[in-house]
Design a protein around this motif. Structure first.
Motif, PDB file in Angstrom:
ATOM      1  N   THR A  27       0.661  -1.136  -0.006  1.00 26.56           N
ATOM      2  CA  THR A  27      -0.006  -0.464   0.242  1.00 26.56           C
ATOM      3  C   THR A  27       0.609   1.321  -0.503  1.00 26.56           C
ATOM      4  O   THR A  27       2.224   1.133   0.447  1.00 26.56           O
ATOM      5  CB  THR A  27      -1.105  -0.087   1.191  1.00 26.56           C
ATOM      6  OG1 THR A  27      -0.356  -0.230   2.283  1.00 26.56           O
ATOM      7  CG2 THR A  27      -2.028  -1.066   1.175  1.00 26.56           C
ATOM      8  N   GLN A  35       0.706   5.595   0.656  1.00 25.73           N
ATOM      9  CA  GLN A  35       0.417   6.896   1.909  1.00 25.73           C
ATOM     10  C   GLN A  35       0.603   8.329   0.951  1.00 25.73           C
ATOM     11  O   GLN A  35       2.210   7.986   1.133  1.00 25.73           O
ATOM     12  CB  GLN A  35       0.864   6.206   2.769  1.00 25.73           C
ATOM     13  CG  GLN A  35       0.246   5.555   3.672  1.00 25.73           C
ATOM     14  CD  GLN A  35      -1.188   5.286   4.002  1.00 25.73           C
ATOM     15  OE1 GLN A  35      -2.392   5.948   3.692  1.00 25.73           O
ATOM     16  NE2 GLN A  35      -1.993   3.864   4.255  1.00 25.73           N
ATOM     17  N   ASP A  57      -9.438   5.689  -3.787  1.00 30.82           N
ATOM     18  CA  ASP A  57      -8.602   4.663  -2.604  1.00 30.82           C
ATOM     19  C   ASP A  57      -9.590   4.067  -2.965  1.00 30.82           C
ATOM     20  O   ASP A  57      -9.317   2.568  -3.402  1.00 30.82           O
ATOM     21  CB  ASP A  57      -9.685   5.714  -1.619  1.00 30.82           C
ATOM     22  CG  ASP A  57      -8.728   4.512  -0.246  1.00 30.82           C
ATOM     23  OD1 ASP A  57      -8.811   3.402  -0.235  1.00 30.82           O
ATOM     24  OD2 ASP A  57      -9.780   5.078   0.695  1.00 30.82           O
ATOM     25  N   THR A  58     -10.971   3.949  -3.678  1.00 29.95           N
ATOM     26  CA  THR A  58     -11.687   2.888  -4.526  1.00 29.95           C
ATOM     27  C   THR A  58     -11.450   1.732  -5.405  1.00 29.95           C
ATOM     28  O   THR A  58     -11.380   1.140  -5.425  1.00 29.95           O
ATOM     29  CB  THR A  58     -13.284   3.591  -5.065  1.00 29.95           C
ATOM     30  OG1 THR A  58     -13.726   4.937  -3.258  1.00 29.95           O
ATOM     31  CG2 THR A  58     -14.608   2.693  -4.879  1.00 29.95           C
ATOM     32  N   GLY A  82      -7.449   0.098  -1.896  1.00 29.00           N
ATOM     33  CA  GLY A  82      -7.044   1.216  -0.171  1.00 29.00           C
ATOM     34  C   GLY A  82      -5.830   1.006  -0.920  1.00 29.00           C
ATOM     35  O   GLY A  82      -4.862   1.197   0.447  1.00 29.00           O
ATOM     36  N   ARG A  83      -5.624   0.177  -1.458  1.00 27.78           N
ATOM     37  CA  ARG A  83      -3.576   0.430  -2.164  1.00 27.78           C
ATOM     38  C   ARG A  83      -3.472   1.613  -2.202  1.00 27.78           C
ATOM     39  O   ARG A  83      -1.883   2.371  -2.087  1.00 27.78           O
ATOM     40  CB  ARG A  83      -3.484  -0.809  -3.354  1.00 27.78           C
ATOM     41  CG  ARG A  83      -4.038  -2.541  -2.514  1.00 27.78           C
ATOM     42  CD  ARG A  83      -4.045  -2.527  -4.057  1.00 27.78           C
ATOM     43  NE  ARG A  83      -2.815  -3.132  -5.231  1.00 27.78           N
ATOM     44  CZ  ARG A  83      -2.666  -3.102  -6.429  1.00 27.78           C
ATOM     45  NH1 ARG A  83      -3.797  -2.831  -7.193  1.00 27.78           N
ATOM     46  NH2 ARG A  83      -0.942  -2.426  -6.835  1.00 27.78           N
ATOM     47  N   LYS A 121      -3.283   5.522  -0.703  1.00 25.72           N
ATOM     48  CA  LYS A 121      -4.720   6.678  -0.018  1.00 25.72           C
ATOM     49  C   LYS A 121      -3.669   7.914  -0.418  1.00 25.72           C
ATOM     50  O   LYS A 121      -2.667   8.066  -0.367  1.00 25.72           O
ATOM     51  CB  LYS A 121      -4.474   6.428   1.650  1.00 25.72           C
ATOM     52  CG  LYS A 121      -5.122   4.746   1.830  1.00 25.72           C
ATOM     53  CD  LYS A 121      -5.616   4.191   3.131  1.00 25.72           C
ATOM     54  CE  LYS A 121      -6.787   3.333   2.951  1.00 25.72           C
ATOM     55  NZ  LYS A 121      -8.119   3.135   2.425  1.00 25.72           N
TER      56      LYS A 121
END
Length: 366
Positions: A41, A43, A69-70, A74-75, A77
């Motif tokens: 993921t 950020q 995000d969708t 969620g990978r 954000k």
């Protein structure tokens, strides 16, 4: 006896097949979509040039983050920071270039002090319309030039929206002749501000959050901002009397997503594609916002007694003449600028005949 014998043989055969399928040397197949370890993921931070949740501009940045995000499950954000929360509005480009933030949301002409060429990629006075600008960027040479201009700073630009044609701005005195521009203190960034300076005005570049106070206190006599949707939200009609048109300085206005090139390159291919397509969707969505909400806001402004004024032909003619000179000088500053301006003019000449037969005729007859 035969039935019991056949049943026993079948049971033994199925057991044998089951053991073969679970051989220690041959792992059982995984479920579709399963992976041996969790997907990585990311950020990211996005800094913007807009107040928090500001209609059309700030909200577009928030929706883009939600969409990414969708789409990414969620990978990827993205945390959105309004102007001043992490960096000031006019330092968004530098923040992305340094890698302080992976993304920036703003307008290219805000960075003209650092990248003079950037001014071409927001709007050109008396230049391309919204549809023409979008087509020049995506089908002409525009995107290539844009990336070339930002490459030395490690920044990748993307179109993230367009406000459509803007208004001419808010004034606390009437503009009846060229003499009324002399000594006028006006907030107007980009090439439009340079044009007004040539005609005797004093121009300043202020972020949106400071415009109302400057106009209300008399620090400036006039300001452009966007169009009724945003101008009503800022309450500019409470600080100035006259609302001028047309928006000669910005016949359209591209909003840009700035992406740190190293950060973008670090993403796997599917997340790069998701960010690119989410940005494309945000661009379409923003234009729809402005077409719809400008109509509603203009009606509200009229109900509140705003005086709509058209710039005199004499003033528009002088503004157009000065615009040609300013653009010619900007084009002469570098070989890249020259190529950009030549490409824009050639593209406009190419598409104008078709629009003269279609959009122009439609608007005239309606």
């Amino acid at each position: 006896m035969k039935r019991r014998y056949l049943l026993g043989a079948a049971t033994a055969l199925f057991a044998l097949l089951g053991l073969a399928g679970c051989n220690d040397d041959q792992p059982a197949p995984e479920r579709a979509g399963a992976t041996s370890e969790p997907a990585k993921t990311y950020q990211w931070k996005m800094v913007t040039a807009w107040p928090k949740n500001y209609p059309g501009l700030g909200t577009s940045a928030e929706r883009l983050a939600e969409r990414v995000d969708t789409m990414s499950g969620g990978r990827l954000k993205i945390k959105v920071y309004a102007a001043g929360e992490l960096v000031p509005a006019l330092e968004v480009f530098d923040s992305v270039s340094r890698g302080t933030a992976e993304l920036g949301h703003g307008a290219a002409y805000y960075w003209k002090g650092k990248v003079p060429t950037a001014q071409f990629f927001t709007s050109v006075p008396f230049g391309l319309s919204t549809n023409e600008m979008n087509a020049w960027l995506s089908r002409g040479q525009g995107q290539q030039f844009w990336e070339e201009a930002y490459a030395p700073f490690g920044v990748k630009p993307m179109v993230v929206g367009n406000t459509g044609m803007q208004m001419g701005g808010w004034y606390n005195k009437e503009i009846n002749s060229l003499d009324d521009l002399k000594g006028l203190k006006i907030r107007m960034p980009g090439l439009g501000g340079e044009v007004l300076s040539r005609l005797g005005a004093t121009t300043v570049n202020l972020p949106g959050g400071e415009v109302f106070t400057a106009l209300q206190t008399g620090a400036i006599d006039a300001t452009d901002w966007v169009s009724p949707y945003n101008d009503l939200a800022f309450g500019l009609h409470k600080a100035a009397r006259y609302y001028y048109y047309p928006g000669w300085q910005e016949p359209q206005a591209v909003l840009e997503l700035l992406v740190n090139q190293k950060a973008f390159d670090s993403l796997p291919a599917d997340l790069q594609a998701i960010l690119t397509e989410a940005t494309r969707a945000a661009s379409r969505e923003m234009l729809d916002d402005y077409v719809y909400n400008n109509a509603l806001a203009l009606d509200q402004l009229k109900q509140q007694g705003v005086e709509l004024k058209r710039f005199p032909d004499e003033v528009l003619a002088a503004l157009r003449e000065q615009s040609e000179q300013v653009l010619g000088e900007l084009a002469a500053q570098s070989e890249l600028n020259g190529r950009i301006w030549a490409s824009m003019k050639a593209f406009q000449a190419q598409v104008e005949p078709m629009h003269a037969l279609t959009e122009k005729e439609l608007y005239n007859w309606r």
